[in-house]
Design an enzyme around this catalytic site. Structure first.
Site, PDB file in Angstrom:
ATOM      1  N   ASP A   9     -28.368  37.729  25.139  1.00  0.00           N
ATOM      2  CA  ASP A   9     -28.249  36.240  24.233  1.00  0.00           C
ATOM      3  C   ASP A   9     -29.638  35.732  24.028  1.00  0.00           C
ATOM      4  O   ASP A   9     -30.402  36.241  24.668  1.00  0.00           O
ATOM      5  CB  ASP A   9     -27.365  35.472  24.747  1.00  0.00           C
ATOM      6  CG  ASP A   9     -27.134  33.988  24.354  1.00  0.00           C
ATOM      7  OD1 ASP A   9     -27.076  34.045  22.869  1.00  0.00           O
ATOM      8  OD2 ASP A   9     -27.489  33.113  24.969  1.00  0.00           O
ATOM      9  N   LEU A  10     -29.804  35.069  22.909  1.00  0.00           N
ATOM     10  CA  LEU A  10     -31.234  34.852  22.772  1.00  0.00           C
ATOM     11  C   LEU A  10     -31.306  33.026  23.169  1.00  0.00           C
ATOM     12  O   LEU A  10     -32.049  32.876  23.947  1.00  0.00           O
ATOM     13  CB  LEU A  10     -31.637  34.768  21.192  1.00  0.00           C
ATOM     14  CG  LEU A  10     -32.756  34.304  20.581  1.00  0.00           C
ATOM     15  CD1 LEU A  10     -33.937  35.170  20.824  1.00  0.00           C
ATOM     16  CD2 LEU A  10     -32.752  33.765  19.043  1.00  0.00           C
ATOM     17  N   ASP A  11     -30.880  32.050  22.667  1.00  0.00           N
ATOM     18  CA  ASP A  11     -30.868  30.867  23.004  1.00  0.00           C
ATOM     19  C   ASP A  11     -30.369  30.492  24.248  1.00  0.00           C
ATOM     20  O   ASP A  11     -29.312  31.053  24.748  1.00  0.00           O
ATOM     21  CB  ASP A  11     -30.197  30.082  21.744  1.00  0.00           C
ATOM     22  CG  ASP A  11     -30.784  30.144  20.460  1.00  0.00           C
ATOM     23  OD1 ASP A  11     -31.960  29.992  20.075  1.00  0.00           O
ATOM     24  OD2 ASP A  11     -29.717  30.369  19.596  1.00  0.00           O
ATOM     25  N   THR A  17     -34.176  27.123  23.429  1.00  0.00           N
ATOM     26  CA  THR A  17     -34.084  26.583  22.390  1.00  0.00           C
ATOM     27  C   THR A  17     -33.220  25.298  22.204  1.00  0.00           C
ATOM     28  O   THR A  17     -33.043  24.461  21.211  1.00  0.00           O
ATOM     29  CB  THR A  17     -33.846  27.477  21.241  1.00  0.00           C
ATOM     30  OG1 THR A  17     -32.740  28.201  21.711  1.00  0.00           O
ATOM     31  CG2 THR A  17     -34.774  28.265  20.561  1.00  0.00           C
ATOM     32  N   LYS A  45     -23.325  25.197  22.823  1.00  0.00           N
ATOM     33  CA  LYS A  45     -24.014  26.316  23.204  1.00  0.00           C
ATOM     34  C   LYS A  45     -23.271  27.816  22.747  1.00  0.00           C
ATOM     35  O   LYS A  45     -22.177  28.118  23.174  1.00  0.00           O
ATOM     36  CB  LYS A  45     -24.372  26.508  24.798  1.00  0.00           C
ATOM     37  CG  LYS A  45     -25.396  25.569  24.821  1.00  0.00           C
ATOM     38  CD  LYS A  45     -25.887  25.743  26.473  1.00  0.00           C
ATOM     39  CE  LYS A  45     -26.834  24.623  26.667  1.00  0.00           C
ATOM     40  NZ  LYS A  45     -27.237  24.523  28.226  1.00  0.00           N
ATOM     41  N   SER A 114     -26.693  37.513  19.600  1.00  0.00           N
ATOM     42  CA  SER A 114     -26.819  36.129  19.273  1.00  0.00           C
ATOM     43  C   SER A 114     -26.167  35.407  18.342  1.00  0.00           C
ATOM     44  O   SER A 114     -25.793  36.606  17.128  1.00  0.00           O
ATOM     45  CB  SER A 114     -28.209  35.769  19.320  1.00  0.00           C
ATOM     46  OG  SER A 114     -28.518  34.565  18.832  1.00  0.00           O
ATOM     47  N   ALA A 115     -25.610  34.282  18.370  1.00  0.00           N
ATOM     48  CA  ALA A 115     -24.864  33.680  17.326  1.00  0.00           C
ATOM     49  C   ALA A 115     -25.821  33.152  16.210  1.00  0.00           C
ATOM     50  O   ALA A 115     -25.343  32.586  15.157  1.00  0.00           O
ATOM     51  CB  ALA A 115     -24.162  32.567  17.715  1.00  0.00           C
ATOM     52  N   LYS A 145     -18.259  34.153  19.422  1.00  0.00           N
ATOM     53  CA  LYS A 145     -17.856  33.920  20.887  1.00  0.00           C
ATOM     54  C   LYS A 145     -17.031  32.639  21.136  1.00  0.00           C
ATOM     55  O   LYS A 145     -17.153  31.705  20.365  1.00  0.00           O
ATOM     56  CB  LYS A 145     -19.284  33.581  21.697  1.00  0.00           C
ATOM     57  CG  LYS A 145     -20.691  34.637  21.631  1.00  0.00           C
ATOM     58  CD  LYS A 145     -21.579  34.202  22.147  1.00  0.00           C
ATOM     59  CE  LYS A 145     -22.800  35.311  21.796  1.00  0.00           C
ATOM     60  NZ  LYS A 145     -23.969  34.828  22.295  1.00  0.00           N
ATOM     61  N   GLU A 169     -26.019  35.871  29.559  1.00  0.00           N
ATOM     62  CA  GLU A 169     -25.498  34.654  28.829  1.00  0.00           C
ATOM     63  C   GLU A 169     -25.788  33.439  29.478  1.00  0.00           C
ATOM     64  O   GLU A 169     -25.154  33.324  30.908  1.00  0.00           O
ATOM     65  CB  GLU A 169     -24.035  34.991  28.459  1.00  0.00           C
ATOM     66  CG  GLU A 169     -23.736  35.385  26.909  1.00  0.00           C
ATOM     67  CD  GLU A 169     -24.014  34.265  26.075  1.00  0.00           C
ATOM     68  OE1 GLU A 169     -24.179  33.141  26.312  1.00  0.00           O
ATOM     69  OE2 GLU A 169     -24.065  34.683  24.954  1.00  0.00           O
ATOM     70  N   ASP A 170     -26.112  32.147  28.588  1.00  0.00           N
ATOM     71  CA  ASP A 170     -26.198  31.074  29.142  1.00  0.00           C
ATOM     72  C   ASP A 170     -24.996  30.133  29.054  1.00  0.00           C
ATOM     73  O   ASP A 170     -24.804  29.001  29.470  1.00  0.00           O
ATOM     74  CB  ASP A 170     -27.336  30.453  28.893  1.00  0.00           C
ATOM     75  CG  ASP A 170     -27.516  29.921  27.434  1.00  0.00           C
ATOM     76  OD1 ASP A 170     -26.957  30.697  26.595  1.00  0.00           O
ATOM     77  OD2 ASP A 170     -27.668  28.818  27.065  1.00  0.00           O
TER      78      ASP A 170
HETATM   79  C1  BG6 Z   1     -26.473  29.913  19.293  1.00  0.00           C
HETATM   80  C2  BG6 Z   1     -27.007  28.662  19.780  1.00  0.00           C
HETATM   81  O1  BG6 Z   1     -27.329  31.061  20.037  1.00  0.00           O
HETATM   82  O2  BG6 Z   1     -26.832  29.975  17.896  1.00  0.00           O
HETATM   83  C3  BG6 Z   1     -26.337  27.462  18.988  1.00  0.00           C
HETATM   84  O3  BG6 Z   1     -26.618  28.712  21.324  1.00  0.00           O
HETATM   85  C4  BG6 Z   1     -26.763  27.589  17.625  1.00  0.00           C
HETATM   86  O4  BG6 Z   1     -26.591  26.238  19.654  1.00  0.00           O
HETATM   87  C5  BG6 Z   1     -26.016  28.959  17.016  1.00  0.00           C
HETATM   88  O5  BG6 Z   1     -26.018  26.492  16.775  1.00  0.00           O
HETATM   89  C6  BG6 Z   1     -26.421  29.216  15.640  1.00  0.00           C
HETATM   90  O6  BG6 Z   1     -27.710  29.223  15.623  1.00  0.00           O
HETATM   91  P1  BG6 Z   1     -28.472  29.183  14.027  1.00  0.00           P
HETATM   92  O7  BG6 Z   1     -30.012  29.290  14.586  1.00  0.00           O
HETATM   93  O8  BG6 Z   1     -27.749  30.255  13.189  1.00  0.00           O
HETATM   94  O9  BG6 Z   1     -28.130  27.702  13.355  1.00  0.00           O
HETATM   95 MG    MG Z   2     -27.251  30.882  24.440  1.00  0.00          MG
END
Ligand code: BG6
Ligand code: MG
Length: 222
Positions: A9-11, A17, A45, A114-115, A145, A169-170
């Site tokens: 996962d990224l964030d 972030t 998240k 990542s989302a 997710k 994953e966090d």
């Molecule tokens: C997820 C984050 O990775 O991405 C969420 O945990 C975030 O907090 C989601 O809202 C969507 O991100 P973005 O950058 O497309 O607005």
């Molecule tokens: Mg995350």
């Protein structure tokens, strides 16, 4: 137990972030007269942009047209992007580069799951984009997710099976996505929140990939 791939996962796993998302959503919520605290942030998240906005609107019992929602989500993202303008490699979470090095050395395939629709930009800013053989970002799936689609698409892109892949994953929803997709799930953060994962670690400091795999193995045997 045979491991051939890792999906990150990224964030909250690669870069921290969450604080920036929190700041930007809090502003959006307050503009709408809705309170927004750390607990709300935890619920968001791993949740995509529009679903996150819908959470805030639901909390405030507010209804908006699709066009208004699009604008609100756009404004939040513009705010978020200004907060991460100066992001660079110094914001990569401790131990991440070493874990990527170890995975690469072991010959594992590496993907991102990542989302976030900002994922590629963040990977470029931090200089990590070339470390990923395949990237699934917020444009790469339909069901967010805890649906496993994001990670299943990652595994497909790497041409590996979930049963040979570790997901890092966090978020609780991300851990649930990994488990329901048949992956090994490593939670990064608080064990009380991420207890559905095979194992939970605080962060990537002072742990090797080999140790992570041994811990997963022990958890499965138990
Ligand atoms: C997820 C984050 O990775 O991405 C969420 O945990 C975030 O907090 C989601 O809202 C969507 O991100 P973005 O950058 O497309 O607005
Ligand atoms: Mg995350």
């Amino acid at each position: 137990m045979k491991i051939t791939a890792c999906i990150f996962d990224l964030d909250g796993v690669i870069v921290d972030t969450a604080g920036y998302h929190f700041q930007a959503w809090k502003q959006t919520a307050e503009n709408l007269g809705v309170s927004f605290d750390e607990h709300d942030n935890e619920q968001l998240k791993g949740v995509g942009r529009m679903d996150s906005l819908n959470y805030i609107l639901d909390k405030g019992n507010i209804s908006k047209t699709e066009a208004e929602k699009k604008q609100l989500a756009h404004d939040k993202n513009e705010h978020y992007k200004t907060l991460i303008t100066n992001m660079d490699a110094s914001e990569i979470l401790p131990g991440v580069v070493s874990i990527l090095d170890q995975a690469e050395k072991a010959g594992y395939k590496i993907a991102l799951g990542s989302a976030s629709k900002n994922a590629r930009m963040i990977l470029k800013k931090t200089g990590l984009i070339d470390r990923f053989e395949f990237i699934v970002d917020g444009n790469g799936f339909i069901n967010g997710k805890p649906d496993p689609e994001v990670f299943l698409n990652g595994a497909k892109g790497l041409n590996v099976s979930p049963s040979e892949t570790i997901v890092f994953e966090d978020s609780l929803k991300g851990v649930q996505a990994a488990i329901s997709g048949g992956f090994y799930a490593v939670g990064i953060g608080a064990p009380e929140i991420l207890k559905e994962a095979h194992i939970v670690i605080n962060d990537f400091k002072n742990i090797t990939l080999t140790n992570i795999i041994i811990k997963i193995q022990q958890a499965i045997i138990k």
